[in-house]
Write an enzyme that holds these catalytic residues in place. Structure first.
Site, PDB file in Angstrom:
ATOM      1  N   CYS A   1       0.858  -1.188   0.000  1.00 26.36           N
ATOM      2  CA  CYS A   1       0.000   0.000   0.000  1.00 26.36           C
ATOM      3  C   CYS A   1       0.894   1.237   0.000  1.00 26.36           C
ATOM      4  O   CYS A   1       2.122   1.135   0.104  1.00 26.36           O
ATOM      5  CB  CYS A   1      -0.898   0.009   1.237  1.00 26.36           C
ATOM      6  SG  CYS A   1       0.024   0.068   2.793  1.00 26.36           S
TER       7      CYS A   1
ATOM      8  N   GLU B   1       0.650  -0.674  16.336  1.00 26.81           N
ATOM      9  CA  GLU B   1      -0.199   0.479  16.033  1.00 26.81           C
ATOM     10  C   GLU B   1      -1.045   0.865  17.242  1.00 26.81           C
ATOM     11  O   GLU B   1      -1.252   2.050  17.523  1.00 26.81           O
ATOM     12  CB  GLU B   1      -1.099   0.178  14.829  1.00 26.81           C
ATOM     13  CG  GLU B   1      -1.940   1.376  14.411  1.00 26.81           C
ATOM     14  CD  GLU B   1      -2.891   1.087  13.277  1.00 26.81           C
ATOM     15  OE1 GLU B   1      -3.952   1.743  13.223  1.00 26.81           O
ATOM     16  OE2 GLU B   1      -2.581   0.209  12.430  1.00 26.81           O
TER      17      GLU B   1
ATOM     18  N   THR C   1      -6.175   0.700  12.033  1.00 25.37           N
ATOM     19  CA  THR C   1      -6.398   0.849  10.585  1.00 25.37           C
ATOM     20  C   THR C   1      -6.418  -0.474   9.829  1.00 25.37           C
ATOM     21  O   THR C   1      -6.799  -0.505   8.654  1.00 25.37           O
ATOM     22  CB  THR C   1      -5.310   1.742   9.950  1.00 25.37           C
ATOM     23  OG1 THR C   1      -4.035   1.103  10.087  1.00 25.37           O
ATOM     24  CG2 THR C   1      -5.277   3.115  10.601  1.00 25.37           C
TER      25      THR C   1
END
Length: 324
Positions: free
Chosen positions: A28, A142, A181
């Site tokens: 990504c 994260e 996310t």
């Protein structure tokens, strides 16, 4: 004693195998940016460049950067004086750059901008006097980084729908929620539904926190899995988005295996398989997709069929200190 049956067979004996290749798949924009940050830091500052935590969760990528001079550590205390350090794409608690500044270190933050967006949202919710219910997986970098943006006690972790019923929140505080996310889109929707049912006034983020790449890759698996007998997901066992792709396939009723390299594929996996789905998590490079297809071609007559469900054109800017 019989000799073991060879894993590779002649072309005339190979059975056909249709491989549905998901698109989008693999890297990504956030991963592309993080890897380029390490490579540019090596060019600018010379080796070694230290990286706090794996820059992305993929051994092939990490080993490639290590060969160029990157040194991966878990804590800033492991970084010697006078060498630059890069923070991983997953984000870090505020205490980490604060410590780097105290030590007068050269540091580059490779946090994915979409993760940084969640960090800023967390700060705004606290400024508005709200308590945050954060949907995510305990111990994931994260999640640790996002919790580190606010004071202890300002945020509560929610991992499952069952957790919602057990929640004990500060009395008199308005609530908001944010999410990691890289979660399952479907699982997260169920948790959000449970939260809004229990707390009708809870404040939602202005836009969905699950990143575009996570959503797109899961949607692609939903397209190929019902048409396949088996799905292979290329990704690391500590990669949240890759694990979610396995779950998505299994939820569609198609067995799935998480693999890191083509060499892991066993001939027995393909018994009874006529159509195979193939995808890659957001940290897995395209080189590994080709490696897996090459391995499959050793065992079967492969016909590749790309299945395109979305096009991605997202590009994130590099930090100014590496472009000026």
């Amino acid at each position: 004693m019989n000799a073991p049956f060879p894993e590779t067979v002649s072309e005339t004996e190979k059975l056909p195998l249709t491989v549905l290749i998901a698109a989008p798949r693999g890297f990504c924009a956030g991963v592309d940016r993080a890897i380029e940050i390490v490579e540019r830091a090596l060019e600018r500052y010379g080796a070694p460049v230290y990286v706090r935590h794996e820059i992305v969760h993929n051994r092939y990528v990490v080993d490639g950067l290590r060969a160029k001079g990157a040194v991966f550590v878990e804590e800033l205390s492991e970084v010697p004086e006078g060498v630059p350090v890069v923070f991983s794409a997953h984000g870090v608690p505020k205490s980490v750059p604060a410590e780097a500044e105290r030590r007068e270190m050269i540091y580059v933050d490779a946090t994915c901008p979409l993760v940084s967006k969640v960090h800023r949202q967390a700060e705004r919710q606290i400024e508005a006097g709200r308590h945050i219910l954060f949907i995510g997986h305990k111990g994931h970098p994260e999640v640790i980084g996002t919790f580190g943006q606010v004071a202890e006690g300002d945020m509560t972790l929610v991992e499952t729908v069952e957790d919602v019923a057990e929640l004990q929140v500060p009395a008199g505080k308005q609530l908001s929620f944010l999410t990691q996310t890289t979660l399952s889109v479907d699982d997260t929707a169920e948790i959000i539904a449970a939260l809004t049912e229990r707390y009708p006034d809870i404040v939602a983020p202005k836009a969905e926190d699950i990143c575009y790449a996570t959503s797109n890759r899961q949607a692609a698996v939903k397209e190929i899995a019902p048409k396949a007998d088996l799905v292979l997901v290329i990704g690391a066992p500590n990669s949240s988005n890759s694990l979610r792709l396995v779950e998505v396939s299994e939820r569609c009723g198609t067995p799935a295996k998480l693999i890191q390299r083509g060499s892991e594929i066993e001939a027995g996996w393909l018994k009874g398989v006529e159509t195979l789905g193939l995808t890659a998590g957001a940290s897995a490079p395209e080189a590994l997709v080709r490696e897996v297809i090459d391995r499959l071609a050793e065992l079967r007559q492969v016909e590749e069929r790309p299945v395109v469900t979305a096009e991605e054109k997202m590009v994130f800017k590099l930090p100014r200190q590496l472009t000026e």
